[in-house]
Design a protein around this motif. Sequence first.
Motif, PDB file in Angstrom:
ATOM      1  N   ALA A   1      34.667  82.111  76.377  1.00  0.00           N
ATOM      2  CA  ALA A   1      34.051  83.610  76.388  1.00  0.00           C
ATOM      3  C   ALA A   1      34.713  84.461  75.344  1.00  0.00           C
ATOM      4  O   ALA A   1      35.755  83.996  74.899  1.00  0.00           O
ATOM      5  CB  ALA A   1      34.488  84.323  77.935  1.00  0.00           C
ATOM      6  N   VAL A   2      33.832  85.372  74.780  1.00  0.00           N
ATOM      7  CA  VAL A   2      34.410  86.126  73.919  1.00  0.00           C
ATOM      8  C   VAL A   2      34.548  87.759  74.315  1.00  0.00           C
ATOM      9  O   VAL A   2      33.389  87.956  74.685  1.00  0.00           O
ATOM     10  CB  VAL A   2      33.588  86.108  72.416  1.00  0.00           C
ATOM     11  N   GLY A   3      35.599  88.299  73.940  1.00  0.00           N
ATOM     12  CA  GLY A   3      35.556  89.687  74.422  1.00  0.00           C
ATOM     13  C   GLY A   3      36.379  90.646  73.239  1.00  0.00           C
ATOM     14  O   GLY A   3      36.716  89.983  72.313  1.00  0.00           O
ATOM     15  N   VAL A   4      36.452  91.639  73.727  1.00  0.00           N
ATOM     16  CA  VAL A   4      37.124  92.894  72.761  1.00  0.00           C
ATOM     17  C   VAL A   4      38.237  93.383  73.574  1.00  0.00           C
ATOM     18  O   VAL A   4      38.333  93.672  74.735  1.00  0.00           O
ATOM     19  CB  VAL A   4      36.266  93.901  72.609  1.00  0.00           C
ATOM     20  N   GLU A   5      39.576  93.367  72.711  1.00  0.00           N
ATOM     21  CA  GLU A   5      40.656  93.859  73.266  1.00  0.00           C
ATOM     22  C   GLU A   5      41.066  95.174  72.209  1.00  0.00           C
ATOM     23  O   GLU A   5      41.241  94.839  71.218  1.00  0.00           O
ATOM     24  CB  GLU A   5      41.963  92.789  73.532  1.00  0.00           C
TER      25      GLU A   5
ATOM     26  N   ILE B   1      38.696  91.003  68.357  1.00  0.00           N
ATOM     27  CA  ILE B   1      37.839  90.135  69.085  1.00  0.00           C
ATOM     28  C   ILE B   1      38.632  88.597  69.365  1.00  0.00           C
ATOM     29  O   ILE B   1      39.203  88.160  68.429  1.00  0.00           O
ATOM     30  CB  ILE B   1      36.382  90.040  68.117  1.00  0.00           C
TER      31      ILE B   1
ATOM     32  N   THR C   1      38.455  83.180  74.533  1.00  0.00           N
ATOM     33  CA  THR C   1      39.301  82.637  75.482  1.00  0.00           C
ATOM     34  C   THR C   1      38.673  81.618  75.994  1.00  0.00           C
ATOM     35  O   THR C   1      37.303  81.331  76.285  1.00  0.00           O
ATOM     36  CB  THR C   1      39.123  83.639  76.709  1.00  0.00           C
TER      37      THR C   1
ATOM     38  N   ASN D   1      32.910 100.413  72.976  1.00  0.00           N
ATOM     39  CA  ASN D   1      31.775  99.827  73.682  1.00  0.00           C
ATOM     40  C   ASN D   1      30.910  99.384  72.410  1.00  0.00           C
ATOM     41  O   ASN D   1      31.002  99.284  71.401  1.00  0.00           O
ATOM     42  CB  ASN D   1      30.939 100.751  74.654  1.00  0.00           C
ATOM     43  N   PRO D   2      29.786  98.298  72.871  1.00  0.00           N
ATOM     44  CA  PRO D   2      29.061  97.756  71.978  1.00  0.00           C
ATOM     45  C   PRO D   2      28.166  98.559  71.037  1.00  0.00           C
ATOM     46  O   PRO D   2      27.689  98.211  69.791  1.00  0.00           O
ATOM     47  CB  PRO D   2      27.968  96.910  72.760  1.00  0.00           C
TER      48      PRO D   2
ATOM     49  N   ASP E   1      29.721  95.562  67.792  1.00  0.00           N
ATOM     50  CA  ASP E   1      28.907  94.285  68.600  1.00  0.00           C
ATOM     51  C   ASP E   1      28.675  93.053  67.569  1.00  0.00           C
ATOM     52  O   ASP E   1      28.689  93.224  66.282  1.00  0.00           O
ATOM     53  CB  ASP E   1      27.568  94.923  69.051  1.00  0.00           C
TER      54      ASP E   1
END
Length: 293
Positions: free
Chosen positions: A48-52, A61, A64, A219-220, A224
Amino acid sequence: MFADDARLSHRDLPKEVAVVGARLDRSVEHFGAFRDAWAAHLDTSPHAVGVEVGDDGLGRIVFTRLQEPPAKLSLILGEFLYELRAALDNALYAVAILDSGQDPPPKASALEWPICADEKAWKSHRDRRLSALSIEIQDALYAIQPFQAELPSWNCLRILNEMARTDRHRAVHFVTSFASNGWLQHDMNLVKDLQVFPGPVAPDGTLATFRWLGDFPINPDYLDGGTEFDVEVAGVELGPGPNGDEDVRPWRTLEERLRALHRAVTEYVYGLIDLGIELAYEREHGMDAKPPC
């Protein structure tokens, strides 16, 4: 297989020639199994790819990994490499039989297809392992050595030798994910110092870092993007490509690299066998004779 099968009718080929073909066919099967195993792994949604973003506004970015690639990928890759490397040695043995007219050929136990990094290594290998071969065979092998290549880091014999040696003597090639293609858009007023890290995914999963200036959760609408990941061996070396562009992987992807290895080995082994057939025919029928075409 050969340029013209009619030219082979004058003699029985060494049994090792059939082994060469079988090894090349087997390597194709391994290649297909590798692709299928990777596709099956991706079907499990293994990452998975996310933003912290931290309290200090520093963000990243992050990739995981939810599931490790199956170990069999490394084993299949090792088997692919083994068959190609063995095909080279089997071909050289067959050519030595054709060249000498003897089975086993002279200095049979010393024969090994040369893959040399420099002139010194070539001369040492030639003197120790190839001295019983005719000068024509030696010259043909010399002409395709990696140190003769315009771009040695992309030379298929060099790549095969390094990958096969690692797999054989140190450890299997662990596969990983490589960020190969993607897009990213951001609000330049609120997202600063954006730095993207394409290529092999870092051990901590960082794909990009930035500084967030907003006083509300990101947020996106402000950051994004999307990234494609393909399979790669861990520790792959990046370098300039044949067009002198930015640092890239040899043959740009692992899949194309493996295809290139198979093409090169096929060309080299059958080219050398063809030469061995010509020399054998000349030995039996005179120096000016040529196999029937």
